[in-house]
Write a protein that holds these residues in place. Structure first.
Motif, short mmCIF file in Angstrom:
data_model
loop_
_atom_site.label_atom_id
_atom_site.label_comp_id
_atom_site.label_asym_id
_atom_site.label_seq_id
_atom_site.Cartn_x
_atom_site.Cartn_y
_atom_site.Cartn_z
N VAL A 201 -63.35 53.38 -85.85
CA VAL A 201 -63.47 53.84 -87.28
C VAL A 201 -64.32 52.93 -88.12
CG1 VAL A 201 -62.47 55.06 -89.21
CG2 VAL A 201 -61.23 55.09 -87.11
N ILE A 202 -65.33 53.15 -89.01
CA ILE A 202 -66.23 52.41 -89.79
C ILE A 202 -66.45 53.26 -90.93
CG2 ILE A 202 -68.49 51.57 -90.00
CD1 ILE A 202 -68.37 51.16 -86.81
N GLY A 203 -66.32 52.45 -91.99
CA GLY A 203 -66.65 53.06 -93.34
C GLY A 203 -67.33 52.21 -94.56
N GLU A 204 -68.12 52.64 -95.31
CA GLU A 204 -68.35 52.03 -96.49
C GLU A 204 -67.42 52.04 -97.63
OE1 GLU A 204 -73.40 52.37 -95.54
OE2 GLU A 204 -72.28 54.12 -96.63
N PHE B 182 -67.74 56.60 -91.94
CA PHE B 182 -67.47 57.51 -93.46
C PHE B 182 -68.43 56.52 -94.30
CE2 PHE B 182 -63.38 57.83 -91.23
CZ PHE B 182 -63.06 59.03 -91.60
N ILE B 183 -69.55 57.52 -94.87
CA ILE B 183 -70.43 57.30 -95.70
C ILE B 183 -70.26 57.35 -97.28
CG2 ILE B 183 -73.09 57.67 -95.97
CD1 ILE B 183 -73.09 58.49 -93.28
N ASP B 184 -70.60 56.20 -97.85
CA ASP B 184 -70.40 56.16 -99.28
C ASP B 184 -71.08 54.83 -99.93
OD1 ASP B 184 -69.35 57.06 -101.87
OD2 ASP B 184 -67.25 56.40 -101.43
N THR B 185 -72.22 55.05 -100.26
CA THR B 185 -72.70 53.80 -100.61
C THR B 185 -74.00 53.95 -101.65
OG1 THR B 185 -73.95 51.78 -100.15
CG2 THR B 185 -74.44 53.78 -98.89
N ARG C 117 -62.43 59.65 -107.11
CA ARG C 117 -62.69 60.29 -105.55
C ARG C 117 -62.30 59.54 -104.48
NH1 ARG C 117 -65.77 64.57 -103.93
NH2 ARG C 117 -66.77 64.16 -101.80
N PRO C 118 -61.42 59.91 -103.54
CA PRO C 118 -60.95 59.20 -102.32
C PRO C 118 -62.01 58.37 -101.77
CG PRO C 118 -60.00 61.52 -102.21
CD PRO C 118 -61.12 61.51 -103.43
N LYS C 119 -61.87 57.15 -101.55
CA LYS C 119 -62.75 56.21 -100.79
C LYS C 119 -62.47 56.03 -99.34
CE LYS C 119 -64.21 55.29 -104.92
NZ LYS C 119 -64.62 56.40 -105.62
N ALA C 120 -63.29 55.35 -98.94
CA ALA C 120 -63.13 55.39 -97.17
C ALA C 120 -61.84 54.85 -96.64
CB ALA C 120 -64.18 54.49 -96.56
N CYS C 121 -61.30 53.89 -97.10
CA CYS C 121 -59.98 53.33 -96.68
C CYS C 121 -58.87 54.44 -96.87
CB CYS C 121 -59.67 52.10 -97.09
SG CYS C 121 -58.69 51.99 -98.50
N GLU C 122 -58.92 55.21 -97.93
CA GLU C 122 -57.80 56.24 -97.91
C GLU C 122 -58.04 57.41 -97.03
OE1 GLU C 122 -57.52 57.39 -102.56
OE2 GLU C 122 -59.20 55.77 -102.29
N TYR C 123 -59.35 57.63 -96.55
CA TYR C 123 -59.35 58.83 -95.55
C TYR C 123 -59.18 58.01 -94.05
CZ TYR C 123 -62.27 61.71 -98.67
OH TYR C 123 -62.77 62.59 -99.44
N ILE C 124 -59.50 56.75 -93.95
CA ILE C 124 -58.96 56.25 -92.68
C ILE C 124 -57.51 56.03 -92.56
CG2 ILE C 124 -59.44 54.02 -91.31
CD1 ILE C 124 -62.10 53.63 -92.49
N ASN C 125 -56.77 55.44 -93.64
CA ASN C 125 -55.31 55.68 -93.56
C ASN C 125 -54.69 57.02 -93.42
OD1 ASN C 125 -55.42 52.92 -93.83
ND2 ASN C 125 -55.20 52.94 -96.06
N ASP D 237 -52.29 54.19 -86.79
CA ASP D 237 -52.22 52.87 -86.09
C ASP D 237 -53.57 51.81 -86.36
OD1 ASP D 237 -50.13 53.62 -84.74
OD2 ASP D 237 -51.22 54.33 -83.21
N PHE D 238 -54.44 52.22 -87.36
CA PHE D 238 -55.58 51.69 -87.66
C PHE D 238 -55.33 50.11 -87.91
CE2 PHE D 238 -58.56 49.71 -91.11
CZ PHE D 238 -59.59 49.99 -90.27
#
Lengths: 267, 281
Positions: A61-64, A106-109, A18-26, A31-32
């Motif tokens: 942007v912040i993600g777990e 992005f919450i995933d923990t 399942r896609p994780k936070a950094c994939e969503y962010i990218n 320009d992240f």
């Protein structure tokens, strides 16, 4: 498709691919630039954060961050933040407030890390402070549960003007396994617990804990990631625009009113 | 003579009670201190603020006794009494359990709030009660605490909260979790109003209460040797697969690591709180 049970969604939410936070962010932003460290103790790799743009608008942007395999998971501590992760998140959110940037989390923990160091460095205090500060930051905040939202570890980056869940994400007080072991004295009853705990996006919408649900393709986000990105992007564009057009007082008043009513108006 | 007789009876009782399980003793007149193993006459214990006269162990206190120790006599007026446990998840057996607990303990919820005077200082006081589902925070506890905070803001009064909690109330699931947000957001409002907020962490303060209003006081006090933490010791031990060192997550440990301001013994608690309130007038 046959009816998806709560336990099915638990499995979907935790799926390794399942896609994780950094994939969503990218994929969602441009320009992240990742920014590191809490300026107190260290840099927690279970939380990533930085500045990016969404259609040329700068956002924070912040993600777990969970891993997709054993090696990544060890590096990311299975997405279980330590206090320095939450303090990094708060530092970046305060920075966002200073420069008037909307915040997207992005919450995933599976939860805040229950380790010795975490306790020594004030896990409880770190979570409490984040929750309190997020309730009154003067910029729009949108929180998206993308996978597993578990306990205070999720809430610590989960207070906002819009809290939304992906269709197959779960959000709970603790894992169904933990819940089963406490209340049924048997962790193998996790399946049963999952059904009773009300942890699916639909349940939480009914309980007025979350504001919206973002659609996923059949079989989960990994099946058509592009489509999910499109759905999230659309949601963010619309809502950031709306939230940005509100006066700060109105924004904060509405956010507080929502938080104040948690647990009311149920049934 | 009479004293001798009493002593004799007591001695008899003592030998007898020494053989009885600690749990049975709680119903009777004697209590065994689990720290120094001394058998204590219950009335002596209560007269000593529920602190072991032998070793100084601070026994857990009901909200009722705590309020008696802290509030000036006859000044406590309860607020939020009408806020009672709901069952947001329709969780099987939950309301029944709460009901039977209420009847057994004569306690309505895991927190009791009110306005009182502390050495003449008008204060909003909230006291959690570990005898009610381990002081866990569900919707009713969160709402009572929030109403207490709002009362402090409305009447421009200092706020004192005695914490004791096993964490969020599991039977109310995600709704319990959100009480952390509700109470913390209310504390923010209190801060913005410039009002004093003192929290006192007592044995045990853990989980969602530690990770919300308990950790947000302007001044954070603790009773000696209380267990204070986010994750419970068992969970940590399971995670790291080793035994925790002695005193880990104790008040003394938290003081050393910079997370509380001061450890205060029960006999000094009221005067310390009163002094702090006076310094903020």
């Amino acid at each position: 498709m046959s009816k998806i049970t709560a336990w099915d969604r638990v499995l979907l939410a935790r799926k390794a691919d399942r896609p994780k936070a950094c994939e969503y962010i990218n994929e969602i932003f441009e320009d992240f630039i990742e920014l590191h460290g809490d300026r107190c103790y260290g840099d927690d790799k279970a939380i990533i954060g930085g500045i990016a743009t969404l259609n040329k608008i700068p956002v924070t942007v912040i993600g777990e961050q969970k891993g997709k395999n054993a090696k990544e998971n060890i590096e990311r501590n299975f997405g279980m933040p330590n206090p320095e992760g939450y303090r990094k998140a708060l530092r970046l959110m305060k920075q966002a407030e200073k420069f008037n940037r909307p915040i997207i989390t992005f919450i995933d923990t599976p939860g805040a890390y229950p380790g010795m160091g975490a306790e020594e460095r004030g896990q409880g205090e770190a979570i409490a402070r984040n929750i309190m500060e997020m309730s009154s930051l003067k910029v729009p905040i949108i929180c998206i549960v993308i996978g597993e939202g578990s306990s205070g570890g999720a809430l610590a980056i989960g207070v906002g003007d819009k809290v939304v869940m992906l269709e197959n994400a779960i959000y709970s007080i603790l894992s169904p396994e933990g819940f089963a072991s406490i209340l049924y004295k048997d962790s193998s009853k996790a399946k049963e617990a999952a059904e009773n705990m009300k942890i699916t996006a639909k349940d939480l919408k009914n309980l007025k804990i979350i504001d919206d649900i973002i659609k996923e393709p059949e079989g989960g986000a990994q099946e058509d990631f592009e489509k999910v990105i499109k759905n999230i992007k659309k949601y963010l564009e619309k809502n950031i625009k709306e939230l940005k057009s509100m006066k700060v007082e109105e924004l904060l008043e509405k956010r507080y009113e929502k938080i104040r009513n948690f647990g009311k108006n149920i049934n | 003579m009479v004293i001798d007789k009493v002593r004799k009876i007591n001695e008899k009782e003592e030998t007898r009670t020494k053989n009885v399980k600690a749990a049975d003793m709680m119903i009777g007149k004697w209590v065994k201190c689990d720290q120094c193993k001394e058998i204590i006459y219950k009335e002596d214990l209560h007269k000593n603020l529920s602190v072991c006269p032998n070793c100084g162990k601070h026994f857990r206190l009901s909200a009722r006794r705590r309020i008696k120790q802290i509030a000036d006599e006859g000044t406590f007026e309860e607020i939020g009494k009408e806020i009672l446990t709901q069952d947001p998840l329709n969780f099987e057996g939950y309301l029944k359990k709460v009901q039977s607990l209420k009847e057994k303990t004569k306690i309505e919820e895991a927190v009791k709030c009110g306005i009182c005077e502390i050495e003449g200082n008008r204060t909003v006081l909230a006291v959690m009660d570990g005898n009610f589902l381990m002081g866990s925070m569900g919707e009713a506890v969160g709402e009572r605490i929030t109403v207490a905070i709002e009362k402090a803001i409305e009447e421009k009064l200092p706020l004192v909260i005695f914490c004791v909690s096993g964490g969020a109330r599991m039977q109310e699931g995600i709704v319990s979790l959100m009480q952390m947000a509700k109470t913390s957001a209310a504390v923010k409002k209190l801060n913005e109003a410039g009002l004093l907020y003192i929290t006192i962490l007592t044995d045990p303060t853990t989980g969602g209460v530690t990770a919300s209003f308990a950790s947000l006081g302007d001044i954070i006090l603790a009773e000696p040797k209380a267990l204070i933490g986010f994750a419970g010791p068992r969970v940590i031990e399971q995670t790291i697969r080793q035994k925790l060192p002695e005193g880990f997550q104790s008040s003394e440990f938290l003081l050393e690591h910079g997370f509380i301001d001061k450890i205060v013994e029960r006999k000094d608690m009221k005067s310390t709180i009163a002094k702090l309130i006076e310094l903020h007038k």
